[in-house]
Design an enzyme around this catalytic site. Structure first.
Site, short mmCIF file in Angstrom:
data_model
loop_
_atom_site.label_atom_id
_atom_site.label_comp_id
_atom_site.label_asym_id
_atom_site.label_seq_id
_atom_site.Cartn_x
_atom_site.Cartn_y
_atom_site.Cartn_z
CE LYS A 186 -12.98 -0.18 -9.91
NZ LYS A 186 -14.33 -0.59 -10.35
CG ASP A 219 -15.73 -1.81 -13.20
OD1 ASP A 219 -15.36 -0.80 -13.83
OD2 ASP A 219 -16.32 -1.73 -12.11
CG ASP A 243 -1.08 -8.67 -18.65
OD1 ASP A 243 -1.08 -9.28 -19.73
OD2 ASP A 243 -0.55 -9.12 -17.62
CG ASP A 247 -4.21 -12.38 -22.58
OD1 ASP A 247 -3.42 -11.84 -23.36
OD2 ASP A 247 -3.94 -13.39 -21.90
#
Ligand code: NAD
Length: 352
Positions: A186, A219, A243, A247
């Site tokens: 980011k 993002d 993390d 997922d």
């Protein structure tokens, strides 16, 4: 070769999926002239019950002396009181830290037979073959925390060395695959991300000139992972972004029961485990899907023992079992489901 493998079955379905996986490793050893010695130890809830702590010293000592560690899963309702002083997951965090494991690898390669189980359109999933490499020991999860009546803070910190070592791992992996590395950050907002981007660029430029590096903001990566997952080969990112993205990526594969993982450091000893938990709802029934654990064992052979052909033969055998619709209950939407042992046997029968 001879290898010492420490086996940590853990809780819930852990013992079932691990005991189904060991015969697969033994069969591979027989076929290729290796000998694997398995040493079983406690971790998680079972260790709390027997030793009062989630990671007994004897388990850690054995892991330190082993060539690799195969783990089932930890946790369950018996130990889930959030106010409890000792919790099963502490055992996992402690063993990863003690072994210096800083890179978590999660391959995502949806199998054609399981495409229907994913919420993503099958057309987008065909040919997807990604490995996400998540930094495991730094970042906001390990920074200083403060809390007062009116505010709270979590510090995100990375050192150059922490970034270098995980980017090196990921770039080496990209080199052994399709040569494409995506570094996710980011950098338009965070200083740690600007450092991450600078270090990643330098390491790849200086040490991996044959690897193509692309930077991606987290993002937009969250969108692209679902809209064009075929575009990615190896993806490397910091702890919290990893993390979340891992997922998200697990949804591409349809079932939790198919996803393997490896936690690696600078040494050869890694921990290999399925990404799913201890599934207390089906524990003790003998119906858990063992494929993710078997595929984790394949990663163990590849990354800790350097046995690439043997690893590939397990992966091909699992793929062939899925092609033949040897499904455990989580995969068999309709029709007959096999049990844990039968699924593992189907893999053994298909080993090349
Ligand atoms: P879970 O992954 O254990 O189960 C989620 C759902 O998926 C359940 O319905 C379960 O039956 C199913 N499932 C999971 N693995 C399966 C398999 N191999 N075959 C067939 N079905 C499978 O997640 P949860 O229910 O949120 O957590 C249960 C326990 O596991 C909790 O105590 C949690 O803390 C722990 N946990 C441990 C790990 C780990 O050991 N690395 C990871 C996640 C969760």
């Amino acid at each position: 070769m001879h290898a010492n493998i420490v086996v940590l079955p853990g809780d819930g379905i852990g013992p079932e999926i691990v005991s189904a996986t060991l015969p697969v490793l033994e069969a591979v050893a027989r076929r290729h002239g290796h000998s694997f010695a398995f040493q079983e130890h406690d971790i998680g809830g079972v260790a709390i019950d027997r030793h009062g702590v989630p990671l007994p010293e004897s388990t850690l000592e054995a892991a330190r002396g082993a060539d690799a560690v195969l783990l089932g899963a930890v946790g369950g309702p018996k130990w889930s009181d959030p106010n409890a002083k000792v919790r099963p997951e502490q055992g996992l965090l402690a063993i990863r830290k003690a072994l210096g494991l800083f890179a978590n690898l999660r391959p995502v390669r949806p199998h054609p037979a399981a495409l229907g189980a994913s919420p993503i359109k099958a057309g987008l999933l065909e040919g997807v073959d990604i490995v996400i490499v998540r930094e495991l020991t730094g970042g906001i999860y390990f920074g200083d925390r403060t809390r007062s009546e009116t505010d709270a803070s979590d510090v995100c910190r990375y050192t150059v060395e922490e970034i270098e070592r995980v980017v090196r791992r990921a770039a080496a992996l990209a080199r052994s695959r399709r040569g494409h590395l995506t570094s996710v950050d980011k950098a338009n907002v965070l200083e740690t991300s600007r450092l991450w981007r600078d270090v990643a660029s330098r390491i790849v430029r200086e040490e991996f000139p044959d690897v193509t590096l692309e930077h991606q903001l987290v993002d937009s990566m969250a969108m692209h992972l679902l809209s064009k997952p075929r575009a990615y080969d190896v993806v490397v990112t910091e702890n919290m972004f990893g993390d979340i993205l891992t997922d998200e990526a697990s949804m591409l594969a349809g079932s939790l029961g198919l996803l393997a993982s490896a936690s690696l450091g600078d040494g050869r000893t890694g921990i290999y485990e399925p990404i799913h938990g201890s599934a207390p709802d089906i524990a003790g029934k003998g119906i858990a899907n063992p494929y993710a654990t078997i595929l984790s064992a394949a990663m163990l052979l590849r990354h800790s023992l350097g046995l690439e052909a043997e690893a590939a033969s397990i992966e091909a055998a699992v793929s062939a079992a899925l092609d033949a619709k040897v499904f455990t209950a989580d995969l068999a939407a309709t029709g007959r489901a096999v049990d844990t042992q039968q699924a593992a046997q189907a893999v053994i029968e298909r080993l090349g």
